[in-house]
Design a protein around this motif. Structure first.
Motif, PDB file in Angstrom:
ATOM      1  N   SER A   1      16.179  -1.901  -8.400  1.00 61.09           N
ATOM      2  CA  SER A   1      15.310  -1.728  -9.559  1.00 61.09           C
ATOM      3  C   SER A   1      14.204  -0.733  -9.245  1.00 61.09           C
ATOM      4  O   SER A   1      13.614  -0.772  -8.167  1.00 61.09           O
ATOM      5  N   ALA A   2      13.910   0.142 -10.197  1.00 59.40           N
ATOM      6  CA  ALA A   2      12.815   1.094 -10.008  1.00 59.40           C
ATOM      7  C   ALA A   2      11.460   0.405 -10.051  1.00 59.40           C
ATOM      8  O   ALA A   2      10.457   0.978  -9.628  1.00 59.40           O
ATOM      9  N   ARG A   3      11.408  -0.827 -10.551  1.00 61.57           N
ATOM     10  CA  ARG A   3      10.135  -1.552 -10.577  1.00 61.57           C
ATOM     11  C   ARG A   3       9.723  -1.989  -9.177  1.00 61.57           C
ATOM     12  O   ARG A   3       8.572  -2.312  -8.936  1.00 61.57           O
ATOM     13  N   ASP A   4      10.675  -2.080  -8.285  1.00 63.96           N
ATOM     14  CA  ASP A   4      10.400  -2.347  -6.875  1.00 63.96           C
ATOM     15  C   ASP A   4      10.922  -1.158  -6.085  1.00 63.96           C
ATOM     16  O   ASP A   4      11.937  -1.228  -5.410  1.00 63.96           O
ATOM     17  N   ARG A   5      10.242  -0.053  -6.216  1.00 65.16           N
ATOM     18  CA  ARG A   5      10.757   1.207  -5.693  1.00 65.16           C
ATOM     19  C   ARG A   5      10.822   1.185  -4.171  1.00 65.16           C
ATOM     20  O   ARG A   5       9.840   0.959  -3.479  1.00 65.16           O
ATOM     21  N   GLN A   6      12.017   1.423  -3.651  1.00 63.54           N
ATOM     22  CA  GLN A   6      12.238   1.597  -2.231  1.00 63.54           C
ATOM     23  C   GLN A   6      12.968   2.923  -2.063  1.00 63.54           C
ATOM     24  O   GLN A   6      13.989   3.156  -2.704  1.00 63.54           O
ATOM     25  N   GLU A   7      12.436   3.790  -1.247  1.00 62.30           N
ATOM     26  CA  GLU A   7      13.005   5.122  -1.108  1.00 62.30           C
ATOM     27  C   GLU A   7      13.563   5.325   0.296  1.00 62.30           C
ATOM     28  O   GLU A   7      13.462   4.457   1.158  1.00 62.30           O
ATOM     29  N   TYR A   8      14.169   6.472   0.499  1.00 62.62           N
ATOM     30  CA  TYR A   8      14.726   6.838   1.796  1.00 62.62           C
ATOM     31  C   TYR A   8      13.897   7.977   2.383  1.00 62.62           C
ATOM     32  O   TYR A   8      14.323   9.127   2.381  1.00 62.62           O
ATOM     33  N   PRO A   9      12.701   7.681   2.860  1.00 60.95           N
ATOM     34  CA  PRO A   9      11.900   8.764   3.416  1.00 60.95           C
ATOM     35  C   PRO A   9      12.561   9.359   4.645  1.00 60.95           C
ATOM     36  O   PRO A   9      13.150   8.640   5.464  1.00 60.95           O
ATOM     37  N   GLU A  10      12.498  10.641   4.772  1.00 56.73           N
ATOM     38  CA  GLU A  10      13.014  11.345   5.942  1.00 56.73           C
ATOM     39  C   GLU A  10      11.838  11.971   6.684  1.00 56.73           C
ATOM     40  O   GLU A  10      10.908  12.507   6.069  1.00 56.73           O
TER      41      GLU A  10
ATOM     42  N   SER B   1       0.806  -1.220   0.000  1.00 56.41           N
ATOM     43  CA  SER B   1       0.000   0.000   0.000  1.00 56.41           C
ATOM     44  C   SER B   1       0.837   1.266   0.000  1.00 56.41           C
ATOM     45  O   SER B   1       0.341   2.336  -0.339  1.00 56.41           O
ATOM     46  N   ASP B   2       2.097   1.163   0.397  1.00 55.25           N
ATOM     47  CA  ASP B   2       2.972   2.334   0.499  1.00 55.25           C
ATOM     48  C   ASP B   2       3.870   2.393  -0.736  1.00 55.25           C
ATOM     49  O   ASP B   2       4.639   1.472  -0.990  1.00 55.25           O
ATOM     50  N   PRO B   3       3.804   3.463  -1.510  1.00 55.46           N
ATOM     51  CA  PRO B   3       4.618   3.532  -2.728  1.00 55.46           C
ATOM     52  C   PRO B   3       6.104   3.703  -2.457  1.00 55.46           C
ATOM     53  O   PRO B   3       6.920   3.463  -3.345  1.00 55.46           O
ATOM     54  N   ALA B   4       6.473   4.111  -1.244  1.00 60.63           N
ATOM     55  CA  ALA B   4       7.876   4.393  -0.962  1.00 60.63           C
ATOM     56  C   ALA B   4       8.610   3.231  -0.306  1.00 60.63           C
ATOM     57  O   ALA B   4       9.793   3.036  -0.546  1.00 60.63           O
ATOM     58  N   TRP B   5       7.910   2.446   0.501  1.00 61.12           N
ATOM     59  CA  TRP B   5       8.607   1.422   1.283  1.00 61.12           C
ATOM     60  C   TRP B   5       7.618   0.320   1.631  1.00 61.12           C
ATOM     61  O   TRP B   5       6.522   0.592   2.101  1.00 61.12           O
TER      62      TRP B   5
END
Length: 649
Positions: free
Chosen positions: A469-478, A375-379
């Motif tokens: 991979s950008a297809r499994d996007r994991q970001e560094y939310p601050e 459900s979370d696009p970032a992580w």
């Protein structure tokens, strides 16, 4: 007339299933394609999965593994590594049979929704309509004597009766009984002890009737807590269908889908393909009862009883990805599959219990009707795009389906501790093997080959990537926060661990502390997402915590100033200058695109800030600067599928 139509539709499904049994296995071919590039994979990067699995076999993490990967309706990869037995004497084959534990739950959920479509099962109906013994099941409430601190259990009626939908979404109040609360111990004593009833010689009806005599741990509909809900659902299926659960699955799912090696018992003729479980005490109740699939059973556990192969489960997942159909056999309607694989939880739901950290706001996922859903696009603990769905088994088996990438992955192992320690590598190696569509290599600009030494030196450093991979996007939310992992356990908000050098740890918060109040508000009825939301806030703002700590009579009150919190999990690329050329090497746990550990690659300049790999998959690189001209980031394959690493030194 409507009932007649439903009956005709059901007969048609059975006829199609029987007609297609002979051709099903041939139509969806589980033999991998000869060239995975046709499905968008880099063969060399795909091979990294087997290489990593072999390192785990060599290290003793598991004896063997089978991975199956399909994309766009075709199998790109099906390979076994290691051994079938603990002694490591029998090579593992790709048709090996694994006890899949809780990967049984999605199968049971699909079976239930088939009956919903036929009008034989009502999601909104109380469970007692099908199982009258649940009509008077009470709800346990743990109470504490303020004078002595001792706890006891009181009982109250269900405010709203548990529904069939509650069983599918784990909001029925039924638990496994693995915690320390009084109600957990009731489950342990009654179901799993030697005098208990959770045994293979007891029928599903017997066990579920005993479950109905135990109290619920929560009011139905109010708390997500992983437990015996799907075992009860299997018994509901028996009542609604008029068939034993194993017979229903065999006739309505396994034969139509060509799942020839899936069932509650592995026949003697097939046991030479059955994978040994680990030797140590790797599972607890009720799994220890279900893991022995070498002999017939009367307990057809919908929560964890099945054994299967990677190829069989791949067929099941492909049916879901296809919108409920495989090889001309329709199991569910597309609308039903969508309903099952989207959020089914109310917004005020509280999360409790365990499930490998795979569900809830900390995991970036929610729950549908039988699946964890990203459900979370970032992580997220669920791989892939938002809407990807998955689940796992205590034995270590794991799968996910990514509709956006048209991808299915099944990973079969038997490992102590389940799949948790291995998920990150499997997901990253899989998505990292997907190629970026070839955009061609542009001609270098004039003077690109003569970049000055100072400029090259400015690029040298370490760049951290959250994903391969950008297809499994994991970001560094601050965000502003306390640097603390929390969970709702035994009905209270507990500290799992404070992060070192973060505000909570500096203030003296310890693992095991119970946070009773946040800014004066009790946490007793807060959901996990509500508590996390309150602890986060603007940097340099203060939040007040009241904490109960074991061994202390009085609560601890702390005022903690929020600081910047950054996720640090990822993999690193090291950029260096060698003999006047820029070279890149992977220095983290994950290989990224063309880059690997111990194999620095010299990159070719295209312009002052852009380079590419002259070989492999021609990964392109672009360095980004801030307003002062300092290099801040490294972008790989600039464009829609780019991934960005931030400079960390």
């Amino acid at each position: 007339m409507k009932r007649l139509y439903r009956l005709l539709a059901a007969w048609s499904i059975l006829f199609l299933a029987a007609f297609n049994v002979a051709t099903a296995a041939r139509a969806y071919d589980v033999i991998p394609v000869s060239d995975p590039e046709t499905l968008g994979f880099s063969p060399s990067r795909l091979a990294r999965l087997a290489a990593w699995q072999q390192t785990q076999v060599d290290a003793g993490a598991f004896s063997g593994a089978v991975a199956a990967i399909a994309r766009n309706g075709k199998v790109a990869y099906l390979q076994a590594v290691g051994f079938r037995d603990r002694a490591k004497t029998i090579p593992l084959q790709s048709d090996a049979i694994f006890w899949i534990a809780s990967m049984t739950k999605p199968v049971t959920s699909v079976a239930a929704m088939m009956l919903v479509e036929e009008g034989k099962l009502d999601l909104a109906a109380p469970v007692f309509r099908y199982l009258p013994e649940f009509k008077t099941t009470a709800v346990a409430v743990e109470i504490r004597d303020p004078a002595t601190g001792k706890t006891d259990v009181a009982y109250e009626p269900q405010r709203h009766p548990m529904t069939v939908e509650d069983l599918l979404r784990h909001t029925a109040g039924l638990i496994h009984g693995v915690g320390k609360a009084k109600v957990d111990q009731l489950y342990v004593r009654h179901l799993y002890d030697k005098a208990g009833v959770f045994h293979r010689d007891r029928s599903l009806a017997d066990v579920v009737s005993e479950l109905a005599r135990l109290p619920l741990a929560h009011q139905p509909g109010e708390v997500w807590d992983y437990g015996h809900s799907v075992d009860v659902l299997a018994r509901v299926i028996e009542v609604a269908s008029g068939q034993a659960f194993d017979q229903f699955l065999e006739a309505r799912l396994f034969r139509p889908l060509g799942m020839t090696d899936t069932g509650f018992y592995v026949p003697e003729a097939s046991q030479s393909r059955l994978v040994d479980p680990p030797a140590d005490n790797w599972i607890g109740p009720p799994d220890s009862v279900l893991a022995d699939v070498t002999r017939p059973t009367r307990l057809f556990s919908g929560g964890g009883g099945l054994a299967s192969t990677a190829a069989d489960y791949l067929r099941f997942c492909q049916m879901l990805l296809n919108g409920g159909e495989l090889d001309g056999v329709r199991i569910l309607s597309p609308a039903t599959v969508r309903r099952m694989t989207t959020n089914a939880l109310p917004p005020d739901i509280r999360f409790a219990g365990y499930a490998g950290g795979a569900v809830g706001p900390l995991a970036g996922s929610t729950w549908g009707l039988g699946f964890a859903v990203r459900s979370d696009p970032a992580w997220s603990a669920v791989p892939g795009s938002v809407g990807s769905f998955s689940w796992m088994g205590a034995s270590g088996t794991w799968f996910w389906v990514d509709p956006a990438a048209q991808l299915v992955v099944v990973h079969m192992i038997h490992a102590s501790g389940g799949s948790g320690p291995f998920k990150r590598m499997v997901r990253n190696l899989t998505y990292g093997a997907l190629r970026v569509p070839d955009q061609g290599i542009p001609d270098p600009v004039a003077g690109a080959s003569s970049i000055d030494a100072d400029t090259l030196a400015g690029y040298a450093g370490t760049y951290r990537f959250a994903s391969s991979s950008a297809r499994d996007r994991q970001e560094y939310p601050e965000f502003g926060g306390l640097g603390i992992d929390v969970a709702i356990k035994d009905g209270v908000l507990k500290v799992v661990s404070p992060s070192r050098d973060m505000p909570a740890a500096k203030a003296g918060v310890l693992s095991g502390d119970v946070i009773t109040h946040l800014d004066g508000e009790t946490t007793r009825r807060m959901s996990l997402s509500e508590a996390i939301g309150k602890m986060r806030g603007p940097v340099n703002t203060t939040i007040r915590l009241k904490i109960a700590r074991t061994g202390l009579d009085a609560p601890i009150e702390l005022a903690i100033v929020r600081a910047v919190i950054r996720r640090t999990e990822g993999t690193d690329l090291q950029v260096a200058v060698n003999n006047g050329k820029l070279q890149v090497e992977d220095k983290g746990a994950l290989p990224v695109l063309d880059f690997e550990k111990g194999a620095p690659i010299a990159v070719v300049p295209l312009s002052r800030d852009e380079f590419f790999v002259d070989g492999g998959d021609h990964t392109r690189l672009a360095f980004l600067h801030d307003e002062a001209g300092n290099v801040t980031s490294l972008v790989l394959n600039p464009g829609p599928l780019q991934i960005t690493g931030r400079r960390i030194n």
